[in-house]
Design a protein around this motif. Structure first.
Motif, PDB file in Angstrom:
ATOM      1  N   CYS A 172     -35.182  -4.955 -31.333  1.00 52.21           N
ATOM      2  CA  CYS A 172     -34.283  -5.007 -32.492  1.00 52.21           C
ATOM      3  C   CYS A 172     -32.973  -4.275 -32.208  1.00 52.21           C
ATOM      4  O   CYS A 172     -31.889  -4.783 -32.512  1.00 52.21           O
ATOM      5  N   GLU A 182     -29.094  -5.932 -31.887  1.00 53.60           N
ATOM      6  CA  GLU A 182     -28.009  -5.466 -32.740  1.00 53.60           C
ATOM      7  C   GLU A 182     -26.834  -4.930 -31.925  1.00 53.60           C
ATOM      8  O   GLU A 182     -25.671  -5.196 -32.237  1.00 53.60           O
ATOM      9  N   ILE A 215     -33.655 -12.408 -38.856  1.00 50.77           N
ATOM     10  CA  ILE A 215     -34.552 -11.933 -37.802  1.00 50.77           C
ATOM     11  C   ILE A 215     -35.957 -11.871 -38.389  1.00 50.77           C
ATOM     12  O   ILE A 215     -36.200 -11.171 -39.380  1.00 50.77           O
ATOM     13  N   TYR A 253     -35.769   0.110 -38.268  1.00 53.20           N
ATOM     14  CA  TYR A 253     -34.965  -1.079 -38.006  1.00 53.20           C
ATOM     15  C   TYR A 253     -33.479  -0.713 -38.092  1.00 53.20           C
ATOM     16  O   TYR A 253     -33.123   0.286 -38.721  1.00 53.20           O
ATOM     17  N   ASN A 299     -28.172  -1.857 -40.738  1.00 54.94           N
ATOM     18  CA  ASN A 299     -27.490  -2.954 -41.425  1.00 54.94           C
ATOM     19  C   ASN A 299     -28.373  -4.195 -41.589  1.00 54.94           C
ATOM     20  O   ASN A 299     -27.895  -5.254 -41.965  1.00 54.94           O
ATOM     21  N   TRP A 300     -29.672  -4.083 -41.323  1.00 61.09           N
ATOM     22  CA  TRP A 300     -30.606  -5.178 -41.579  1.00 61.09           C
ATOM     23  C   TRP A 300     -31.238  -4.948 -42.944  1.00 61.09           C
ATOM     24  O   TRP A 300     -31.725  -3.857 -43.239  1.00 61.09           O
ATOM     25  N   ARG A 301     -31.238  -5.972 -43.765  1.00 57.96           N
ATOM     26  CA  ARG A 301     -31.839  -5.887 -45.088  1.00 57.96           C
ATOM     27  C   ARG A 301     -33.101  -6.735 -45.116  1.00 57.96           C
ATOM     28  O   ARG A 301     -33.082  -7.890 -44.674  1.00 57.96           O
ATOM     29  N   TRP A 337     -35.758 -10.454 -42.023  1.00 58.45           N
ATOM     30  CA  TRP A 337     -34.620  -9.573 -42.219  1.00 58.45           C
ATOM     31  C   TRP A 337     -33.338 -10.392 -42.173  1.00 58.45           C
ATOM     32  O   TRP A 337     -33.286 -11.423 -41.517  1.00 58.45           O
ATOM     33  N   GLN A 338     -32.298  -9.899 -42.844  1.00 55.70           N
ATOM     34  CA  GLN A 338     -30.989 -10.519 -42.692  1.00 55.70           C
ATOM     35  C   GLN A 338     -29.987  -9.450 -42.336  1.00 55.70           C
ATOM     36  O   GLN A 338     -29.926  -8.382 -42.965  1.00 55.70           O
ATOM     37  N   ARG A 339     -29.214  -9.774 -41.318  1.00 59.16           N
ATOM     38  CA  ARG A 339     -28.179  -8.842 -40.849  1.00 59.16           C
ATOM     39  C   ARG A 339     -27.001  -8.886 -41.819  1.00 59.16           C
ATOM     40  O   ARG A 339     -26.526  -9.948 -42.198  1.00 59.16           O
ATOM     41  N   GLN A 340     -26.546  -7.704 -42.211  1.00 61.61           N
ATOM     42  CA  GLN A 340     -25.388  -7.595 -43.098  1.00 61.61           C
ATOM     43  C   GLN A 340     -24.167  -7.296 -42.248  1.00 61.61           C
ATOM     44  O   GLN A 340     -24.102  -6.265 -41.582  1.00 61.61           O
TER      45      GLN A 340
END
Length: 193
Positions: free
Chosen positions: A139, A143, A154, A167, A170-172, A187-190
């Motif tokens: 991970c 990133e 992800i 994690y 910036n992954w939500r 997960w979604q990267r912000q």
């Protein structure tokens, strides 16, 4: 007394262009194919994001996630696994399907991630062997080394609850479920955080 030869295991493509096609894969130590019902849930979560996506399947194993993503319209999938048998089998499946949108590398996933990709990925599948401390380093490398588009998704499988793992900040967490002892998380990267 002779030991019986291990039968190859089977996987089934759930939906898309190759719906209901079945493929064999070789059992390997630590290989845990994502079960049908979990794959169905995952791809329901991703239904608006899979078509046309560039996908990366690290620790490809049975190839179930690679084949499902391609069947459902992913533009490209790069799969990676260290096992020669896994790579040969998955390349054979792609050849059988006459699919040129999939590429399979025989390589250590963490070594692959030390470099930079030709272009970042929209969706990454991370289902490493458990109890080898591979998930979080993968991970982090995704990133920090430019492997992800700004809003990339992800998917992770882990033996530990997601909130207990470090994690990237910036992954939500988009969705999660638990089946048996395995946590399935999307997960979604912000971007810009």
């Amino acid at each position: 007394m002779k030991q019986p030869k291990a039968r190859p295991s089977q996987l089934r493509i759930i939906a898309g262009e190759w719906r209901s096609r079945r493929f064999s894969f070789t059992e390997e130590p630590g290989l845990r194919p994502t079960p049908d019902r979990v794959r169905e849930t995952l791809f329901n979560w991703l239904s608006m994001h899979i078509e046309g996506a560039r996908c990366l399947d690290l620790f490809a194993g049975s190839g179930a996630l690679t084949l499902e993503a391609l069947s459902r319209g992913a533009a490209q999938v790069l799969a990676c696994d260290m096992s020669r048998d896994v790579v040969t089998t998955l390349r054979g499946h792609l050849q059988t399907l006459q699919c040129e949108r999939g590429e399979v590398l025989q390589k250590d996933a963490l070594n692959l991630l030390t470099g930079s990709p030709a272009a970042p990925f929209d969706l990454v599948f991370l289902d490493p062997p458990f109890h080898q401390d591979l998930l979080i380093p993968a991970c982090t490398a995704l990133e920090t080394n430019g492997w992800l588009t700004p809003g990339a998704f992800i998917y992770t499988e882990s033996e530990t609850a997601p909130e207990r793992l470090p994690y990237p900040a910036n992954w939500r967490l988009h969705r999660e479920k638990k089946a048996g002892q395995v946590w399935y998380s999307l997960w979604q990267r912000q971007a810009g955080e």
